[in-house]
Design an enzyme around this catalytic site. Structure first.
Site, PDB file in Angstrom:
ATOM      1  N   GLY A  29     111.209  55.901  34.774  1.00 40.24           N
ATOM      2  CA  GLY A  29     110.216  55.164  34.733  1.00 40.24           C
ATOM      3  C   GLY A  29     111.058  53.860  35.659  1.00 40.24           C
ATOM      4  N   GLY A  30     111.784  54.079  36.227  1.00 37.90           N
ATOM      5  CA  GLY A  30     112.640  53.150  36.698  1.00 37.90           C
ATOM      6  C   GLY A  30     111.986  52.177  38.041  1.00 37.90           C
ATOM      7  CG  ASP A  55     108.961  56.007  38.448  1.00 38.56           C
ATOM      8  OD1 ASP A  55     107.795  56.377  38.722  1.00 38.56           O
ATOM      9  OD2 ASP A  55     108.981  54.960  37.957  1.00 38.56           O
ATOM     10  CG  ASN A 116     101.977  55.827  27.985  1.00 38.13           C
ATOM     11  OD1 ASN A 116     101.602  55.883  29.020  1.00 38.13           O
ATOM     12  ND2 ASN A 116     102.141  54.372  27.614  1.00 38.13           N
ATOM     13  CG  ASP A 172     108.811  43.440  18.022  1.00 38.96           C
ATOM     14  OD1 ASP A 172     107.793  43.349  18.797  1.00 38.96           O
ATOM     15  OD2 ASP A 172     108.875  44.931  17.966  1.00 38.96           O
ATOM     16  CG  HIS A 199     107.042  47.776  19.584  1.00 38.18           C
ATOM     17  ND1 HIS A 199     107.504  46.322  19.401  1.00 38.18           N
ATOM     18  CD2 HIS A 199     106.436  47.985  20.712  1.00 38.18           C
ATOM     19  CE1 HIS A 199     106.836  45.851  20.786  1.00 38.18           C
ATOM     20  NE2 HIS A 199     106.180  46.900  21.455  1.00 38.18           N
ATOM     21  CG  MET A 250     110.262  45.851  27.732  1.00 40.42           C
ATOM     22  SD  MET A 250     110.592  45.979  25.877  1.00 40.42           S
ATOM     23  CE  MET A 250     112.150  46.755  26.082  1.00 40.42           C
TER      24      MET A 250
HETATM   25  P1  NAD Z   1     104.391  50.250  34.796  1.00 40.98           P
HETATM   26  O1  NAD Z   1     103.058  51.178  35.107  1.00 40.98           O
HETATM   27  O2  NAD Z   1     104.531  49.006  35.471  1.00 40.98           O
HETATM   28  O3  NAD Z   1     105.460  51.068  35.125  1.00 40.98           O
HETATM   29  C1  NAD Z   1     105.625  52.360  34.438  1.00 40.98           C
HETATM   30  C2  NAD Z   1     106.345  53.525  35.362  1.00 40.98           C
HETATM   31  O4  NAD Z   1     106.464  54.522  34.771  1.00 40.98           O
HETATM   32  C3  NAD Z   1     105.708  53.446  36.803  1.00 40.98           C
HETATM   33  O5  NAD Z   1     106.757  53.112  37.899  1.00 40.98           O
HETATM   34  C4  NAD Z   1     105.376  54.928  36.756  1.00 40.98           C
HETATM   35  O6  NAD Z   1     105.481  55.537  38.143  1.00 40.98           O
HETATM   36  C5  NAD Z   1     106.237  55.507  35.964  1.00 40.98           C
HETATM   37  N1  NAD Z   1     105.617  56.917  35.449  1.00 40.98           N
HETATM   38  C6  NAD Z   1     104.224  57.121  34.977  1.00 40.98           C
HETATM   39  N2  NAD Z   1     104.277  58.551  34.479  1.00 40.98           N
HETATM   40  C7  NAD Z   1     105.529  58.900  34.810  1.00 40.98           C
HETATM   41  C8  NAD Z   1     106.191  60.065  34.542  1.00 40.98           C
HETATM   42  N3  NAD Z   1     105.402  61.201  34.212  1.00 40.98           N
HETATM   43  N4  NAD Z   1     107.573  60.468  34.932  1.00 40.98           N
HETATM   44  C9  NAD Z   1     108.279  59.466  35.109  1.00 40.98           C
HETATM   45  N5  NAD Z   1     107.713  58.074  35.448  1.00 40.98           N
HETATM   46  C10 NAD Z   1     106.567  57.808  35.436  1.00 40.98           C
HETATM   47  O7  NAD Z   1     104.471  50.043  33.390  1.00 40.98           O
HETATM   48  P2  NAD Z   1     105.331  48.871  32.381  1.00 40.98           P
HETATM   49  O8  NAD Z   1     104.777  47.646  32.503  1.00 40.98           O
HETATM   50  O9  NAD Z   1     106.584  49.089  33.069  1.00 40.98           O
HETATM   51  O10 NAD Z   1     105.312  49.553  31.122  1.00 40.98           O
HETATM   52  C11 NAD Z   1     105.783  50.775  30.566  1.00 40.98           C
HETATM   53  C12 NAD Z   1     105.512  51.338  29.152  1.00 40.98           C
HETATM   54  O11 NAD Z   1     106.374  50.285  28.418  1.00 40.98           O
HETATM   55  C13 NAD Z   1     104.425  50.989  28.686  1.00 40.98           C
HETATM   56  O12 NAD Z   1     103.909  52.122  27.816  1.00 40.98           O
HETATM   57  C14 NAD Z   1     104.456  49.762  27.871  1.00 40.98           C
HETATM   58  O13 NAD Z   1     103.417  49.812  27.004  1.00 40.98           O
HETATM   59  C15 NAD Z   1     105.608  49.828  27.306  1.00 40.98           C
HETATM   60  N6  NAD Z   1     106.144  48.720  26.702  1.00 40.98           N
HETATM   61  C16 NAD Z   1     107.041  48.694  25.747  1.00 40.98           C
HETATM   62  C17 NAD Z   1     107.575  47.496  25.006  1.00 40.98           C
HETATM   63  C18 NAD Z   1     108.525  47.700  23.823  1.00 40.98           C
HETATM   64  O14 NAD Z   1     108.542  46.737  23.396  1.00 40.98           O
HETATM   65  N7  NAD Z   1     108.948  48.843  23.511  1.00 40.98           N
HETATM   66  C19 NAD Z   1     107.320  46.317  25.691  1.00 40.98           C
HETATM   67  C20 NAD Z   1     106.616  46.490  26.985  1.00 40.98           C
HETATM   68  C21 NAD Z   1     106.144  47.446  27.386  1.00 40.98           C
HETATM   69  C1  LMR Z   2     104.906  44.296  23.713  1.00 41.23           C
HETATM   70  O1  LMR Z   2     105.202  44.096  22.666  1.00 41.23           O
HETATM   71  O2  LMR Z   2     104.839  43.433  24.625  1.00 41.23           O
HETATM   72  C2  LMR Z   2     104.749  45.455  24.211  1.00 41.23           C
HETATM   73  O3  LMR Z   2     104.452  46.858  23.218  1.00 41.23           O
HETATM   74  C3  LMR Z   2     103.578  45.985  25.287  1.00 41.23           C
HETATM   75  C4  LMR Z   2     102.153  45.682  24.759  1.00 41.23           C
HETATM   76  O4  LMR Z   2     101.408  46.582  24.837  1.00 41.23           O
HETATM   77  O5  LMR Z   2     102.072  44.804  23.963  1.00 41.23           O
END
Ligand code: NAD
Ligand code: LMR
Length: 337
Positions: A29-30, A55, A116, A172, A199, A250
């Site tokens: 997902g880079g 990606d 997801n 967090d 989370h 993040m």
């Molecule tokens: P984004 O949509 O900007 O980027 C996601 C990327 O994933 C895109 O480049 C997309 O092409 C790629 N992708 C989609 N399907 C794919 C697949 N099958 N294989 C490979 N790559 C794929 O989203 P984002 O803002 O980068 O967020 C990504 C995820 O991280 C979300 O689920 C979000 O909720 C989560 N997130 C988690 C935390 C945490 O604390 N754990 C914090 C922020 C966001």
């Molecule tokens: C966060 O804590 O920012 C992530 O889990 C993204 C979200 O959906 O809040």
């Protein structure tokens, strides 16, 4: 003469760098909102010599071309589409997964489950087949369900090692540190608050009673601060007004987490991170607590320590939601083909 000396120094440096093999890190997902700045930060780590960007987005070779012009010593490679995931994760040391869609205002993290979890499962399956010894950190939401789903897939492949699978909750901790530093006029980089549980909303349990340095708050401030930490993701989702969730903070937190994994693999002692992992600390089969990381993943779980009465109530409130998130993820993983 000076320029000759300089050239020699530079060449020696180059030889030293090119002969010393560091670690390979894969970002799945880079090319996304998190993936790009995370990769930017990881490209600057001297511990990483190979950075693989995976990606499905067609922009990925462009992201990699862009990163590859940075005058740091790691090589960056582009891998687009599931057929090319094997190469991305072959011989990798750490895989970090921010693949998947982000929330929009009004959505919960659980609302992302249907899209997801299968994205994460597809990626985990290939990691299990090709690089089962990698340390794997899942950023994609819902983290509380994605980790148990991933564990079930690895179990089916007979390669599950609970010491190597992590849900990334570092943001967090980062937020808690920052918010407390703001309230107490402290240097944010000196503050360290363990955050346990999971989370999402009430499952995020900041242990402010265990903050270093010690801090004290009136009860009403403590309640508000805890709520702010639990809802900080939503604060960003609302501020971005439909354009996604936290990406930059993040990426910072994800780079911190990934770098800790790399430092541990390279033998640095005392690397501790809070992470959502398989656990016997509570009745919840997966639970985030501080864990000691070594070359082969988790070496010790430090548990929760002593909770204040307020934190005990937070824990009580967290467990039912955690149980249901975990069951949903594990059931999906068990039925995943
Ligand atoms: P984004 O949509 O900007 O980027 C996601 C990327 O994933 C895109 O480049 C997309 O092409 C790629 N992708 C989609 N399907 C794919 C697949 N099958 N294989 C490979 N790559 C794929 O989203 P984002 O803002 O980068 O967020 C990504 C995820 O991280 C979300 O689920 C979000 O909720 C989560 N997130 C988690 C935390 C945490 O604390 N754990 C914090 C922020 C966001
Ligand atoms: C966060 O804590 O920012 C992530 O889990 C993204 C979200 O959906 O809040």
């Amino acid at each position: 003469m000076f320029s000759k000396v300089c050239k020699n120094i530079i060449n020696q440096g180059a030889r030293q760098y090119s002969s010393k093999k560091g670690l390979k890190v894969t970002v799945c997902g880079g090319s996304g909102g998190i993936g790009q700045p995370l990769s930017l930060l990881l490209k600057q780590s001297p511990l990483i010599t190979d950075l693989a960007i995976y990606d499905i987005a067609p922009v990925t070779p462009g992201v990699v071309a862009d990163l590859s012009h940075m005058d740091t010593n790691s090589n960056v490679t582009s891998h687009v589409g599931l057929d090319n995931l094997k190469d991305a994760v072959a011989d990798t040391d750490v895989v970090i997964i921010p693949a998947g869609i982000p929330r929009k205002p009004g959505m919960t993290r659980d609302d992302l489950f249907n899209t997801n979890i299968s994205i994460v499962c597809d990626i985990i399956k290939v990691i299990g087949q090709v690089s089962p010894h990698a340390l794997v950190g899942i950023i994609s939401n819902p983290v509380n369900s994605a980790v148990p789903a991933a564990a079930e897939i690895l179990k089916k492949l007979n390669v599950y090692d609970p010491k190597r699978l992590f849900g990334v909750t570092t943001l967090d901790i980062v937020r808690s540190n920052r918010f407390i530093a703001e309230l107490k006029c402290l240097n944010a980089t000196d503050v360290n608050v363990p955050v346990i549980g999971g989370h999402s909303g009430p499952t995020i349990i900041p242990l402010i009673s265990q903050c270093t340095p010690q801090v004290k708050f009136d009860h009403d401030v403590l309640v508000k601060l805890t709520k702010r930490i639990q809802e900080a993701g939503t604060e960003v989702v609302q501020a971005k007004a439909g354009a996604g969730s936290a990406t930059l903070s993040m990426a910072y937190a994800g780079a911190k987490f990934t770098t800790s994994m790399c430092r541990a693999i390279l033998g640095e002692p005392n690397v501790v991170e809070c992470s959502f992992v398989e656990s016997t600390v509570t009745d919840s089969p997966y639970f985030s607590t501080p864990v000691l990381i070594g070359k082969n993943g988790i070496e010790k779980n430090f548990g929760m320590g002593n909770l204040s009465d307020f934190e005990k109530e937070l824990l009580k409130a967290a467990l039912p939601e955690l149980a249901s998130n975990i069951k949903k993820g594990a059931d999906f993983g068990k039925n995943y083909k």
